[in-house]
Design an enzyme around this catalytic site. Structure first.
Site, PDB file in Angstrom:
ATOM      1  N   GLY A  57       0.548  -1.390   0.091  1.00 45.16           N
ATOM      2  CA  GLY A  57       0.014  -0.046   0.053  1.00 45.16           C
ATOM      3  C   GLY A  57       0.806   1.172   0.139  1.00 45.16           C
ATOM      4  CB  CYS A  58       4.174   2.079   1.128  1.00 46.71           C
ATOM      5  SG  CYS A  58       3.853   2.424   2.704  1.00 46.71           S
ATOM      6  CB  ILE A  59       2.848   5.080  -3.700  1.00 48.64           C
ATOM      7  CG1 ILE A  59       2.803   6.361  -2.797  1.00 48.64           C
ATOM      8  CG2 ILE A  59       1.599   4.518  -4.063  1.00 48.64           C
ATOM      9  CD1 ILE A  59       1.718   7.595  -3.609  1.00 48.64           C
TER      10      ILE A  59
END
Length: 105
Positions: free
Chosen positions: A103-105
């Site tokens: 979920g981290c970009i």
């Protein structure tokens, strides 16, 4: 796969610099990684988050999101952003020697 040297040890990392083998991480490496991300000194509060990240990764296979981190680590979201201004979950994961959380970009 690229490698980076921390504390005189070459460790495999992904293209963004996250450890691919968290077992290779040591606390002295965390100090070096923190400095590279702009954090000069790791306080006890930083270490609380770092150890929490490693525990969550060991239990679940991924680091927690900022929201989960803020609710369950004992460090609130506002403080997380003060401790890790460039993105708490992503920066803390990198310093903790775990892969980038989902979920981290």
């Amino acid at each position: 796969m690229p490698t980076v040297t921390y504390d005189s040890v070459a460790v495999p990392v992904d293209d963004e610099g996250f450890f691919t083998d968290p077992g290779r991480w040591t606390e002295p490496m965390a100090e070096q990684i923190a400095r590279e991300t702009g954090i000069e000194t790791l306080t006890d509060r930083h270490w609380t988050v770092i150890h929490f990240m490693r525990t969550q990764y060991a239990a679940k296979g991924t680091g927690p999101t900022v929201r989960v981190l803020g609710k369950t680590s004992g460090v609130g979201v506002k403080e997380l952003y003060q401790l890790f201004p460039k993105g708490p979950a992503k920066t803390a994961a990198k310093i903790a020697g775990i892969p980038k959380p989902r979920g981290c970009i």
